[in-house]
Design an enzyme around this catalytic site. Structure first.
Site, short mmCIF file in Angstrom:
data_model
loop_
_atom_site.label_atom_id
_atom_site.label_comp_id
_atom_site.label_asym_id
_atom_site.label_seq_id
_atom_site.Cartn_x
_atom_site.Cartn_y
_atom_site.Cartn_z
N GLN A 1 0.81 -1.22 0.00
CA GLN A 1 0.00 0.00 0.00
C GLN A 1 0.84 1.27 0.00
O GLN A 1 0.29 2.37 -0.02
CB GLN A 1 -0.95 0.01 1.21
CG GLN A 1 -1.99 -1.10 1.17
CD GLN A 1 -2.99 -0.97 0.02
OE1 GLN A 1 -3.10 0.08 -0.63
NE2 GLN A 1 -3.74 -2.03 -0.23
N HIS B 1 -1.02 -3.53 -9.22
CA HIS B 1 -2.38 -3.01 -9.44
C HIS B 1 -2.80 -2.01 -8.38
O HIS B 1 -3.91 -1.46 -8.45
CB HIS B 1 -3.39 -4.16 -9.58
CG HIS B 1 -3.67 -4.94 -8.34
ND1 HIS B 1 -4.83 -4.78 -7.63
CD2 HIS B 1 -2.96 -5.88 -7.70
CE1 HIS B 1 -4.82 -5.63 -6.60
NE2 HIS B 1 -3.69 -6.30 -6.62
N CYS C 1 -10.72 -8.34 0.63
CA CYS C 1 -10.49 -9.79 0.67
C CYS C 1 -11.34 -10.46 1.73
O CYS C 1 -11.62 -11.65 1.63
CB CYS C 1 -9.02 -10.09 0.95
SG CYS C 1 -7.93 -9.03 0.03
N1 PMP Z 1 -0.62 -7.10 1.06
C1 PMP Z 1 -1.38 -6.00 1.19
C2 PMP Z 1 -1.06 -5.03 2.27
C3 PMP Z 1 -2.44 -5.78 0.32
O1 PMP Z 1 -3.20 -4.69 0.45
C4 PMP Z 1 -2.71 -6.74 -0.69
C5 PMP Z 1 -3.87 -6.54 -1.67
N2 PMP Z 1 -5.10 -6.31 -1.08
C6 PMP Z 1 -1.89 -7.86 -0.78
C7 PMP Z 1 -0.84 -8.01 0.11
C8 PMP Z 1 -2.12 -8.93 -1.82
O2 PMP Z 1 -1.90 -8.43 -3.11
P1 PMP Z 1 -2.31 -9.30 -4.38
O3 PMP Z 1 -3.72 -9.76 -4.15
O4 PMP Z 1 -2.19 -8.35 -5.51
O5 PMP Z 1 -1.37 -10.44 -4.46
#
Ligand code: PMP
Length: 406
Positions: free
Chosen positions: A184, A217, A341
């Protein structure tokens, strides 16, 4: 009711920047070759990956571009760090993390517990901060394998002082590895990863950090691409075993368009850093002060902590979160409750629970997360609609003061 969309869920994902889309196009068309193939056109594609790697190494002041491993995102990066460092350092059996990490760290730590490791989950205070004293007490020289602490929390934007925590770790025992999930924060905070320290006083000095993971992303590159920084000389085993790509450290044909897109996205982010940062700080200051003025019984989570300027996590007492999101979306306002998530389950957010947000507020928590594309006019529209929604839902809610008989 719905005019156009107001997208304020940028910690979940961001739109692909138009310049990024343009930069990727040739690799979906005439430049489709496998970069490992032997003919000259494939060599051109391999050179594009090399150029992306060099650019990214430069943006983060790395000592060498070979410290970058292109991945599918932060989930892969985090898994690589935890499983790979354990495999390479089998005598150490203790891991330190926090209670508020993303599941891509927390769930891997739980798996490590099942495999016989001991994990310390550091608590946070009411503002989402870790205590340095707790951290120092948790370090076990000779036994701690890895510290994994995020830089900025995805739900609240609260930042941890990773620069200090990494230095303390190495002063305690230089063999303890330090990882930060910087998903982030990457592109929003300038970092220097060189062992010689920053070239610019504006960069955060991360010379004691061994691993840093992120996902493209979150900064206007496509989903499914990221990179993992691994400091030169760090003991870690590969996680994805296969071909010889990435110097034999991560098998799998490179995602050429997305790697090129990610480098372009970072280039744009660092070019417009001051402008974007200033704009986000101004938007956040305005949005939060107006929220507090217009809605009774409301609190902004982590407001006293060092926080990212693009995240506002607001808890409205006596109202229920899923309905807030539904109502907002009816007005074309796309926000989130807790982390994307875990939404969909009725479990309150593990982050807000760790911060001991009161029961009456935890269910009414909404995360607004902004990007450089958001405007003051959009804030005004949310500020017009959101208080109205809260008032309406409170009137009907079994949580509301009026409707409670306990
Ligand atoms: N770590 C953090 C702090 C996140 O915000 C996210 C995405 N929500 C992730 C890991 C995982 O990223 P990704 O789903 O793109 O692998």
């Amino acid at each position: 009711m719905q005019n156009s969309i107001i997208y304020v869920d940028n910690n979940a994902t961001t739109c692909v920047a138009p310049e990024v889309f343009e930069a990727m196009k040739p690799f979906f068309g005439p430049e489709y070759f496998n970069p490992s193939s032997m003919y000259p056109s494939a060599g051109n594609v391999a050179r594009e990956i090399k150029s992306a790697r060099e650019k990214i190494a430069g943006f983060f002041n790395m000592d060498t571009e070979n410290e970058i491993l292109f991945t599918s995102g932060a989930t892969e990066g985090n898994n690589h760090v935890i499983f790979g460092s354990a495999a390479a350092n089998p005598t150490r059996k203790h891991i330190i993390t926090t209670m508020v990490e993303h599941p891509a760290v927390l769930e891997v730590c739980r798996e490590m517990e099942r495999r016989g490791y001991r994990v310390t989950y550091l608590p946070v205070d009411r503002q989402g901060r870790v205590s340095k004293a707790d951290f120092v007490r948790a370090l076990e020289p000779g036994n701690t394998l890895l510290v994994s602490i995020m830089h900025a929390n995805n739900e609240t934007g609260v930042k941890f002082p990773i620069q200090d925590l990494a230095r303390i770790t190495k002063e305690t025992d230089p063999e303890i590895l330090f990882h930060t999930d910087a998903t982030q924060a990457v592109s929003k905070i300038p970092y220097s990863l060189s062992k010689d320290g920053p070239k610019s006083p504006l960069s955060m000095d991360l010379r004691y950090v061994d691993f840093l993971s992120c996902s493209g992303h979150k900064f206007h590159a496509p989903k499914g691409a990221g990179f993992l920084y691994i400091r030169k000389g760090t003991r870690v085993r590969p996680f994805l075993i296969g071909g010889h790509q990435e110097g034999g450290r991560r098998g799998g044909t490179e995602n050429v368009p997305y790697i090129v897109g990610m480098a372009t996205a970072l280039e744009i982010a660092f070019r417009s850093y001051f402008e974007d940062h200033g704009k986000l700080m101004e938007l956040q200051r305005y949005f939060e002060s107006e929220l507090l003025a217009r809605i009774p019984d409301v609190e902004i989570n982590g407001t006293e902590a060092d926080r990212m300027p693009n995240t506002t996590n607001v808890s409205c007492h006596f109202v229920e979160g899923e309905s807030i999101l539904y109502e907002l979306s009816e007005y074309g306002i796309y926000a989130s409750s807790g982390s994307a998530c875990t939404s969909g389950s009725l479990e309150p957010s593990h982050v807000l629970r760790a911060m001991k947000v009161p029961f009456t507020a935890i269910h009414g928590s909404t995360r607004f997360s902004f990007s450089r594309y958001n405007t003051r006019e959009e804030m005004d529209r949310i500020l017009e609609v959101f208080p109205e929604i809260i008032a309406r839902l409170r009137a009907a809610s079994p949580f509301s003061r009026e409707n409670r008989h306990d």
